[in-house]
Every structure is written in C-alpha cells, then in structure tokens.
Scaffold this motif. Structure first.
Motif, mmCIF file in Angstrom:
data_model
loop_
_atom_site.group_PDB
_atom_site.id
_atom_site.type_symbol
_atom_site.label_atom_id
_atom_site.label_comp_id
_atom_site.label_asym_id
_atom_site.label_seq_id
_atom_site.Cartn_x
_atom_site.Cartn_y
_atom_site.Cartn_z
ATOM 1 N N GLY A 151 0.817 -1.207 0.000
ATOM 2 C CA GLY A 151 0.000 0.000 0.000
ATOM 3 C C GLY A 151 0.848 1.253 0.000
ATOM 4 N N TYR A 152 0.172 2.381 0.178
ATOM 5 C CA TYR A 152 0.819 3.682 -0.014
ATOM 6 C C TYR A 152 0.472 4.632 1.120
ATOM 7 N N SER A 153 0.218 4.060 2.304
ATOM 8 C CA SER A 153 -0.287 4.881 3.397
ATOM 9 C C SER A 153 0.642 4.940 4.601
ATOM 10 N N GLY A 154 1.645 4.083 4.660
ATOM 11 C CA GLY A 154 2.467 3.990 5.850
ATOM 12 C C GLY A 154 1.844 3.142 6.937
ATOM 13 N N VAL A 185 2.566 11.527 1.992
ATOM 14 C CA VAL A 185 3.543 12.539 2.380
ATOM 15 C C VAL A 185 3.961 12.318 3.833
ATOM 16 N N GLU A 186 3.008 12.036 4.716
ATOM 17 C CA GLU A 186 3.361 11.723 6.112
ATOM 18 C C GLU A 186 4.346 10.558 6.176
ATOM 19 N N GLY A 187 4.151 9.577 5.281
ATOM 20 C CA GLY A 187 5.032 8.415 5.237
ATOM 21 C C GLY A 187 6.263 8.610 4.382
ATOM 22 N N ALA A 188 6.429 9.830 3.802
ATOM 23 C CA ALA A 188 7.588 10.153 2.950
ATOM 24 C C ALA A 188 7.758 9.142 1.831
ATOM 25 N N LEU A 189 6.633 8.761 1.206
ATOM 26 C CA LEU A 189 6.656 7.821 0.092
ATOM 27 C C LEU A 189 6.719 8.612 -1.210
ATOM 28 N N LEU A 190 7.659 8.265 -2.066
ATOM 29 C CA LEU A 190 7.916 9.044 -3.267
ATOM 30 C C LEU A 190 6.882 8.761 -4.352
ATOM 31 N N PHE A 191 6.672 9.760 -5.216
ATOM 32 C CA PHE A 191 5.674 9.654 -6.271
ATOM 33 C C PHE A 191 6.275 10.246 -7.545
ATOM 34 N N PHE A 192 6.459 9.395 -8.559
ATOM 35 C CA PHE A 192 6.968 9.869 -9.849
ATOM 36 C C PHE A 192 5.841 10.599 -10.583
ATOM 37 N N PRO A 193 6.100 11.778 -11.179
ATOM 38 C CA PRO A 193 7.382 12.480 -11.295
ATOM 39 C C PRO A 193 7.574 13.601 -10.275
ATOM 40 N N PHE A 194 6.680 13.716 -9.288
ATOM 41 C CA PHE A 194 6.726 14.877 -8.398
ATOM 42 C C PHE A 194 8.016 14.948 -7.586
ATOM 43 N N GLU A 195 8.561 13.791 -7.173
ATOM 44 C CA GLU A 195 9.815 13.790 -6.422
ATOM 45 C C GLU A 195 11.033 13.736 -7.330
ATOM 46 N N MET A 196 10.845 13.904 -8.636
ATOM 47 C CA MET A 196 11.951 13.897 -9.586
ATOM 48 C C MET A 196 11.816 15.100 -10.521
ATOM 49 N N PRO A 197 11.711 16.322 -9.971
ATOM 50 C CA PRO A 197 11.377 17.479 -10.810
ATOM 51 C C PRO A 197 12.493 17.936 -11.735
ATOM 52 N N GLU A 198 13.724 17.504 -11.484
ATOM 53 C CA GLU A 198 14.838 17.982 -12.313
ATOM 54 C C GLU A 198 14.776 17.446 -13.737
ATOM 55 N N GLY A 199 14.103 16.304 -13.912
ATOM 56 C CA GLY A 199 14.040 15.686 -15.233
ATOM 57 C C GLY A 199 15.171 14.715 -15.492
ATOM 58 N N ASP A 200 16.254 14.817 -14.707
ATOM 59 C CA ASP A 200 17.363 13.875 -14.846
ATOM 60 C C ASP A 200 17.808 13.388 -13.469
ATOM 61 N N THR A 201 16.842 13.274 -12.544
ATOM 62 C CA THR A 201 17.119 12.834 -11.175
ATOM 63 C C THR A 201 17.608 11.392 -11.188
ATOM 64 N N THR A 202 18.625 11.097 -10.398
ATOM 65 C CA THR A 202 19.139 9.735 -10.312
ATOM 66 C C THR A 202 18.569 9.028 -9.083
ATOM 67 N N PHE A 226 8.012 11.238 8.296
ATOM 68 C CA PHE A 226 7.507 12.082 9.370
ATOM 69 C C PHE A 226 6.677 11.252 10.349
ATOM 70 N N TYR A 227 5.918 10.309 9.793
ATOM 71 C CA TYR A 227 5.063 9.431 10.582
ATOM 72 C C TYR A 227 5.714 8.060 10.670
ATOM 73 N N ASP A 228 5.813 7.520 11.882
ATOM 74 C CA ASP A 228 6.358 6.180 12.102
ATOM 75 C C ASP A 228 7.735 6.013 11.451
ATOM 76 N N PRO A 229 8.736 6.739 11.951
ATOM 77 C CA PRO A 229 10.061 6.710 11.308
ATOM 78 C C PRO A 229 10.724 5.347 11.254
ATOM 79 N N MET A 230 10.337 4.412 12.129
ATOM 80 C CA MET A 230 10.906 3.068 12.086
ATOM 81 C C MET A 230 10.110 2.116 11.189
ATOM 82 N N ARG A 231 9.019 2.621 10.604
ATOM 83 C CA ARG A 231 8.128 1.826 9.739
ATOM 84 C C ARG A 231 7.660 0.543 10.435
ATOM 85 N N LEU A 232 7.333 0.664 11.695
ATOM 86 C CA LEU A 232 6.803 -0.486 12.434
ATOM 87 C C LEU A 232 5.327 -0.710 12.128
ATOM 88 N N ARG A 233 4.655 0.308 11.574
ATOM 89 C CA ARG A 233 3.236 0.150 11.244
ATOM 90 C C ARG A 233 3.066 -0.770 10.034
#
Length: 372
Positions: free
Chosen positions: A187-190, A232-249, A358-365
């Motif tokens: 899933g995508y919720s953390g 966002v609370e779970g800091a889960l990335l979403f293409f292309p929003f977290e790759m705005p440079e266009g050549d992100t590695t 930001f939420y559950d930094p150890m990802r125990l959830r």
C-alpha cells in the motif's frame, strides 16, 4: 483514451464529482463529502478503503519475460521468486529515473508491472520486439486497497488463505467473499494494508462487501486527497513529483535499495547509473515548516540569499499538526536540524530538516513483526 473505474457511481454517491485532474487517463475521486483529515484518522487508527484502479498494470508473460524485464530495471529479476514483488528503479541511458515501477512475479514466466505515468510502455515495447514475450495492458483489473491497523481483522475471516502469514510485498491467488482475486500485502499509506486485484465484474461487489464487513471496525471509504496526505506523512515518493529535475538519479532520492549494484548482465542505463553513485547534486529530505498550511510544490528553499533547494511535495497534516514538506536540497544542507527558509509569493517561512518518514520513522506500522 479515457479509462473509467466501474466504482465511479459509488464515488459519486460518496460526494465525489470526478471532475478534477485525471491520472493515467482515469478520473479520480479526489474528495468525498467526508473530511479528508477524518479519513486519515480512520486510516491510521482503524482502516480505510481506497480505489487505486488508476494504477497501470501490465502483464508480461512468455519464455523471454524474465530476460526482457531484467533489461528494463535496475534490480536482479532472476532473484525474484513467484508470489513476491519488488520496487525497482527504471532509468534511461543517462542513468536518470524515468518511471516508478513495481515488478510482481506470479510464476516463472508470468509477471505484472504496476507503474506510474513514465516511460515504461514505450521502453517495454522496444525491449520486447523480436522476443518470445507477450506484453498486455490489463484494462479490466480493479485494485481495492484496504489500509490501516485493522485491515487484517477485516479481511481474514472472508478468505480461505491464512492472511496473517502473508509477508510484506508478497501476494497470492485466492478468493475473497467467494470471488477470485489476487491478494497482496502493501500500500501507499504507511500502515499495514492489503491490495485486492479483481476483475471489473467483481469490483462493485467486493467494494460493498469490504465496507460492510468493516462497518463494525469503523472502516470508511477514503479519497485520493487522503492518499496524498498519508503518503507525504510516510515520505513515500511519487513519480514524477519527487523527480522534478528531469534527470534525477536513484541515488539523489535515496533509492539505493532499488538498484542491485552487483547485478550481472546489462540493462538500460547500467553503466551511467552506477557511475553516478556518489556524485549526487541534490538529496531527498524532509522539512517541518513553521506555517499553518502546505507549501506549494516548486517553492524555492534558501539559506540566506542563496537558493539551496526546492519543495517537491507537501501537505498540512492535521494528524501530526504540522506543515510537512518533501524537498530536494544541496547535499551540504541535509543535516538534521538545518534551518532554512522557504519563499512563496514574497512571503518567507522558516523550516527545519527533520528525519523522514515524518510518521512512524521506524516503519513499524507497515512491518509490525519488527517489534518482536
């Protein structure tokens, strides 16, 4: 071609107008008549049901399926066992990310790809040319995602499979409420959650059945605005929003786990992406902002008068009572506690680099078994 979920009537009954931005050519239930913040609380404390059928699912099968996919992504497909899945980086010849992709292995010669809005279809068609492989977009599949700590309690009594034994990123063919499905954990919720892959013909029945079974647990439907808040609370990335440079590695967005550096053989962009490791121009990070609203994506970040980064995604989390921002910063400015300024339309907002998620930094959830 516009795609439509067969659940659209259910979404309209819940207050969605289905008139906002589409994703992968499918109208989305961005909001319901319920408050998105209340839907977050349900997701975090009970469980909530999402329609994520807008994901692109591609079936790849045949004797050459493994070989073709091994050329497509940066992970070693040969090590992926049936019944498991892995997130992978997909890069171009220059080593830049061109899609986010999950490779799901159903059998030795059968795979499914779940991907975003990037280059996968075009690249996959090129790699499959002349090979003994079938590539077919699955336009019938619907995906219902039940996310939250009580998701196991809701679903387990209604499937013959021992759902509690299913590890994270694993899946199985089974039945749910008597209908044939593929049931995966993810899933995508953390939160702990499960994704139900079903036919369009069964989607409405299963949506109603899950909500009915979940009623005693306080389960409610949740919108895509809520999905965005939780990811966002779970800091889960979403293409292309977290790759705005266009050549992100991959290395610049902390996706080291999605590149098997010792993978044998060649794949698209292998030499380039491996050569770019250690040469990061920016790094993905998280910031808490001193403001009562979300920062807009694309807002510039400054150290004094010097521009040092950009906001990629952000939200105001009523659950955490904080304005959260996923950002790209110069590597020199990513230390925890670094204080910077975000400027928006002439206004300046103080912000600080913090640990993510930001939420559950150890990802125990999502991985409660770690607590043992």
């Amino acid at each position: 071609m516009l795609r439509n979920s067969v659940l659209n009537e259910r979404h309209r009954q819940l207050g969605s107008k289905l008139d906002g931005d589409t994703w992968n050519n499918m109208p989305l239930p961005w909001s319901y008549s319920t408050d998105a913040a209340d839907e977050v609380v349900a997701t975090r404390s009970r469980a909530a049901l999402y329609d994520v059928s807008a994901l692109n699912i591609v079936k790849v099968s045949g004797p050459d399926a493994e070989a073709v996919l091994d050329k497509l992504v940066t992970i070693d497909i040969t090590k992926l066992k049936p019944g498991t899945a892995r997130l992978a980086a997909e890069v171009n010849d220059a080593g830049a990310l061109v899609d986010d992709i999950m490779v799901i292995r159903d059998a030795a010669d059968r795979f499914r790809l779940s991907h975003g809005s990037g280059a996968t279809p075009k690249t996959l068609a090129m790699l499959a040319e002349g090979r003994n492989v079938s590539v077919e977009a699955d336009l019938d599949v619907h995906i219902l995602s039940l996310q939250g700590p009580l998701s196991l309690d809701v679903l387990a009594p209604h499937t013959p499979f021992a759902l509690a034994t299913l590890p994270y990123f694993n899946h199985t063919e089974t039945t749910l409420f008597g209908r044939n499905i593929i049931l995966g954990r993810g899933g995508y919720s953390g939160e702990r959650g499960y994704e139900v892959y079903c036919s369009a013909a069964d989607a409405v029945f299963l949506w109603d059945a899950i909500l009915d079974a979940g009623k005693p647990f306080g389960v409610i439907p949740a919108s895509w605005n809520t999905l965005e808040l939780t990811r966002v609370e779970g800091a889960l990335l979403f293409f292309p929003f977290e790759m705005p440079e266009g050549d992100t590695t991959p290395w610049e967005v902390n996706m080291d786990w999605a590149v098997d550096v010792n993978k044998p053989g060649d794949y698209i962009g292998k030499a380039a992406v491996l050569a770019l490791k250690g040469r990061e121009r920016i790094k993905q990070a998280g910031m808490i902002v001193e403001h009562s609203a979300a920062m807009p994506g694309g807002a510039k970040i400054y150290d004094g008068d010097k521009e040092v980064g950009v906001v990629t995604s952000a939200s105001y989390s009523r659950y955490l009572m904080q304005s959260l921002a996923l950002v790209h910063l110069k590597p020199s400015h990513t230390n925890l506690g670094t204080r910077l300024t975000i400027k928006v339309d002439g206004a300046s907002y103080k912000a600080m680099v913090v640990r993510t998620p930001f939420y559950d930094p150890m990802r125990l959830r999502t991985h409660p078994e770690k607590q043992g």
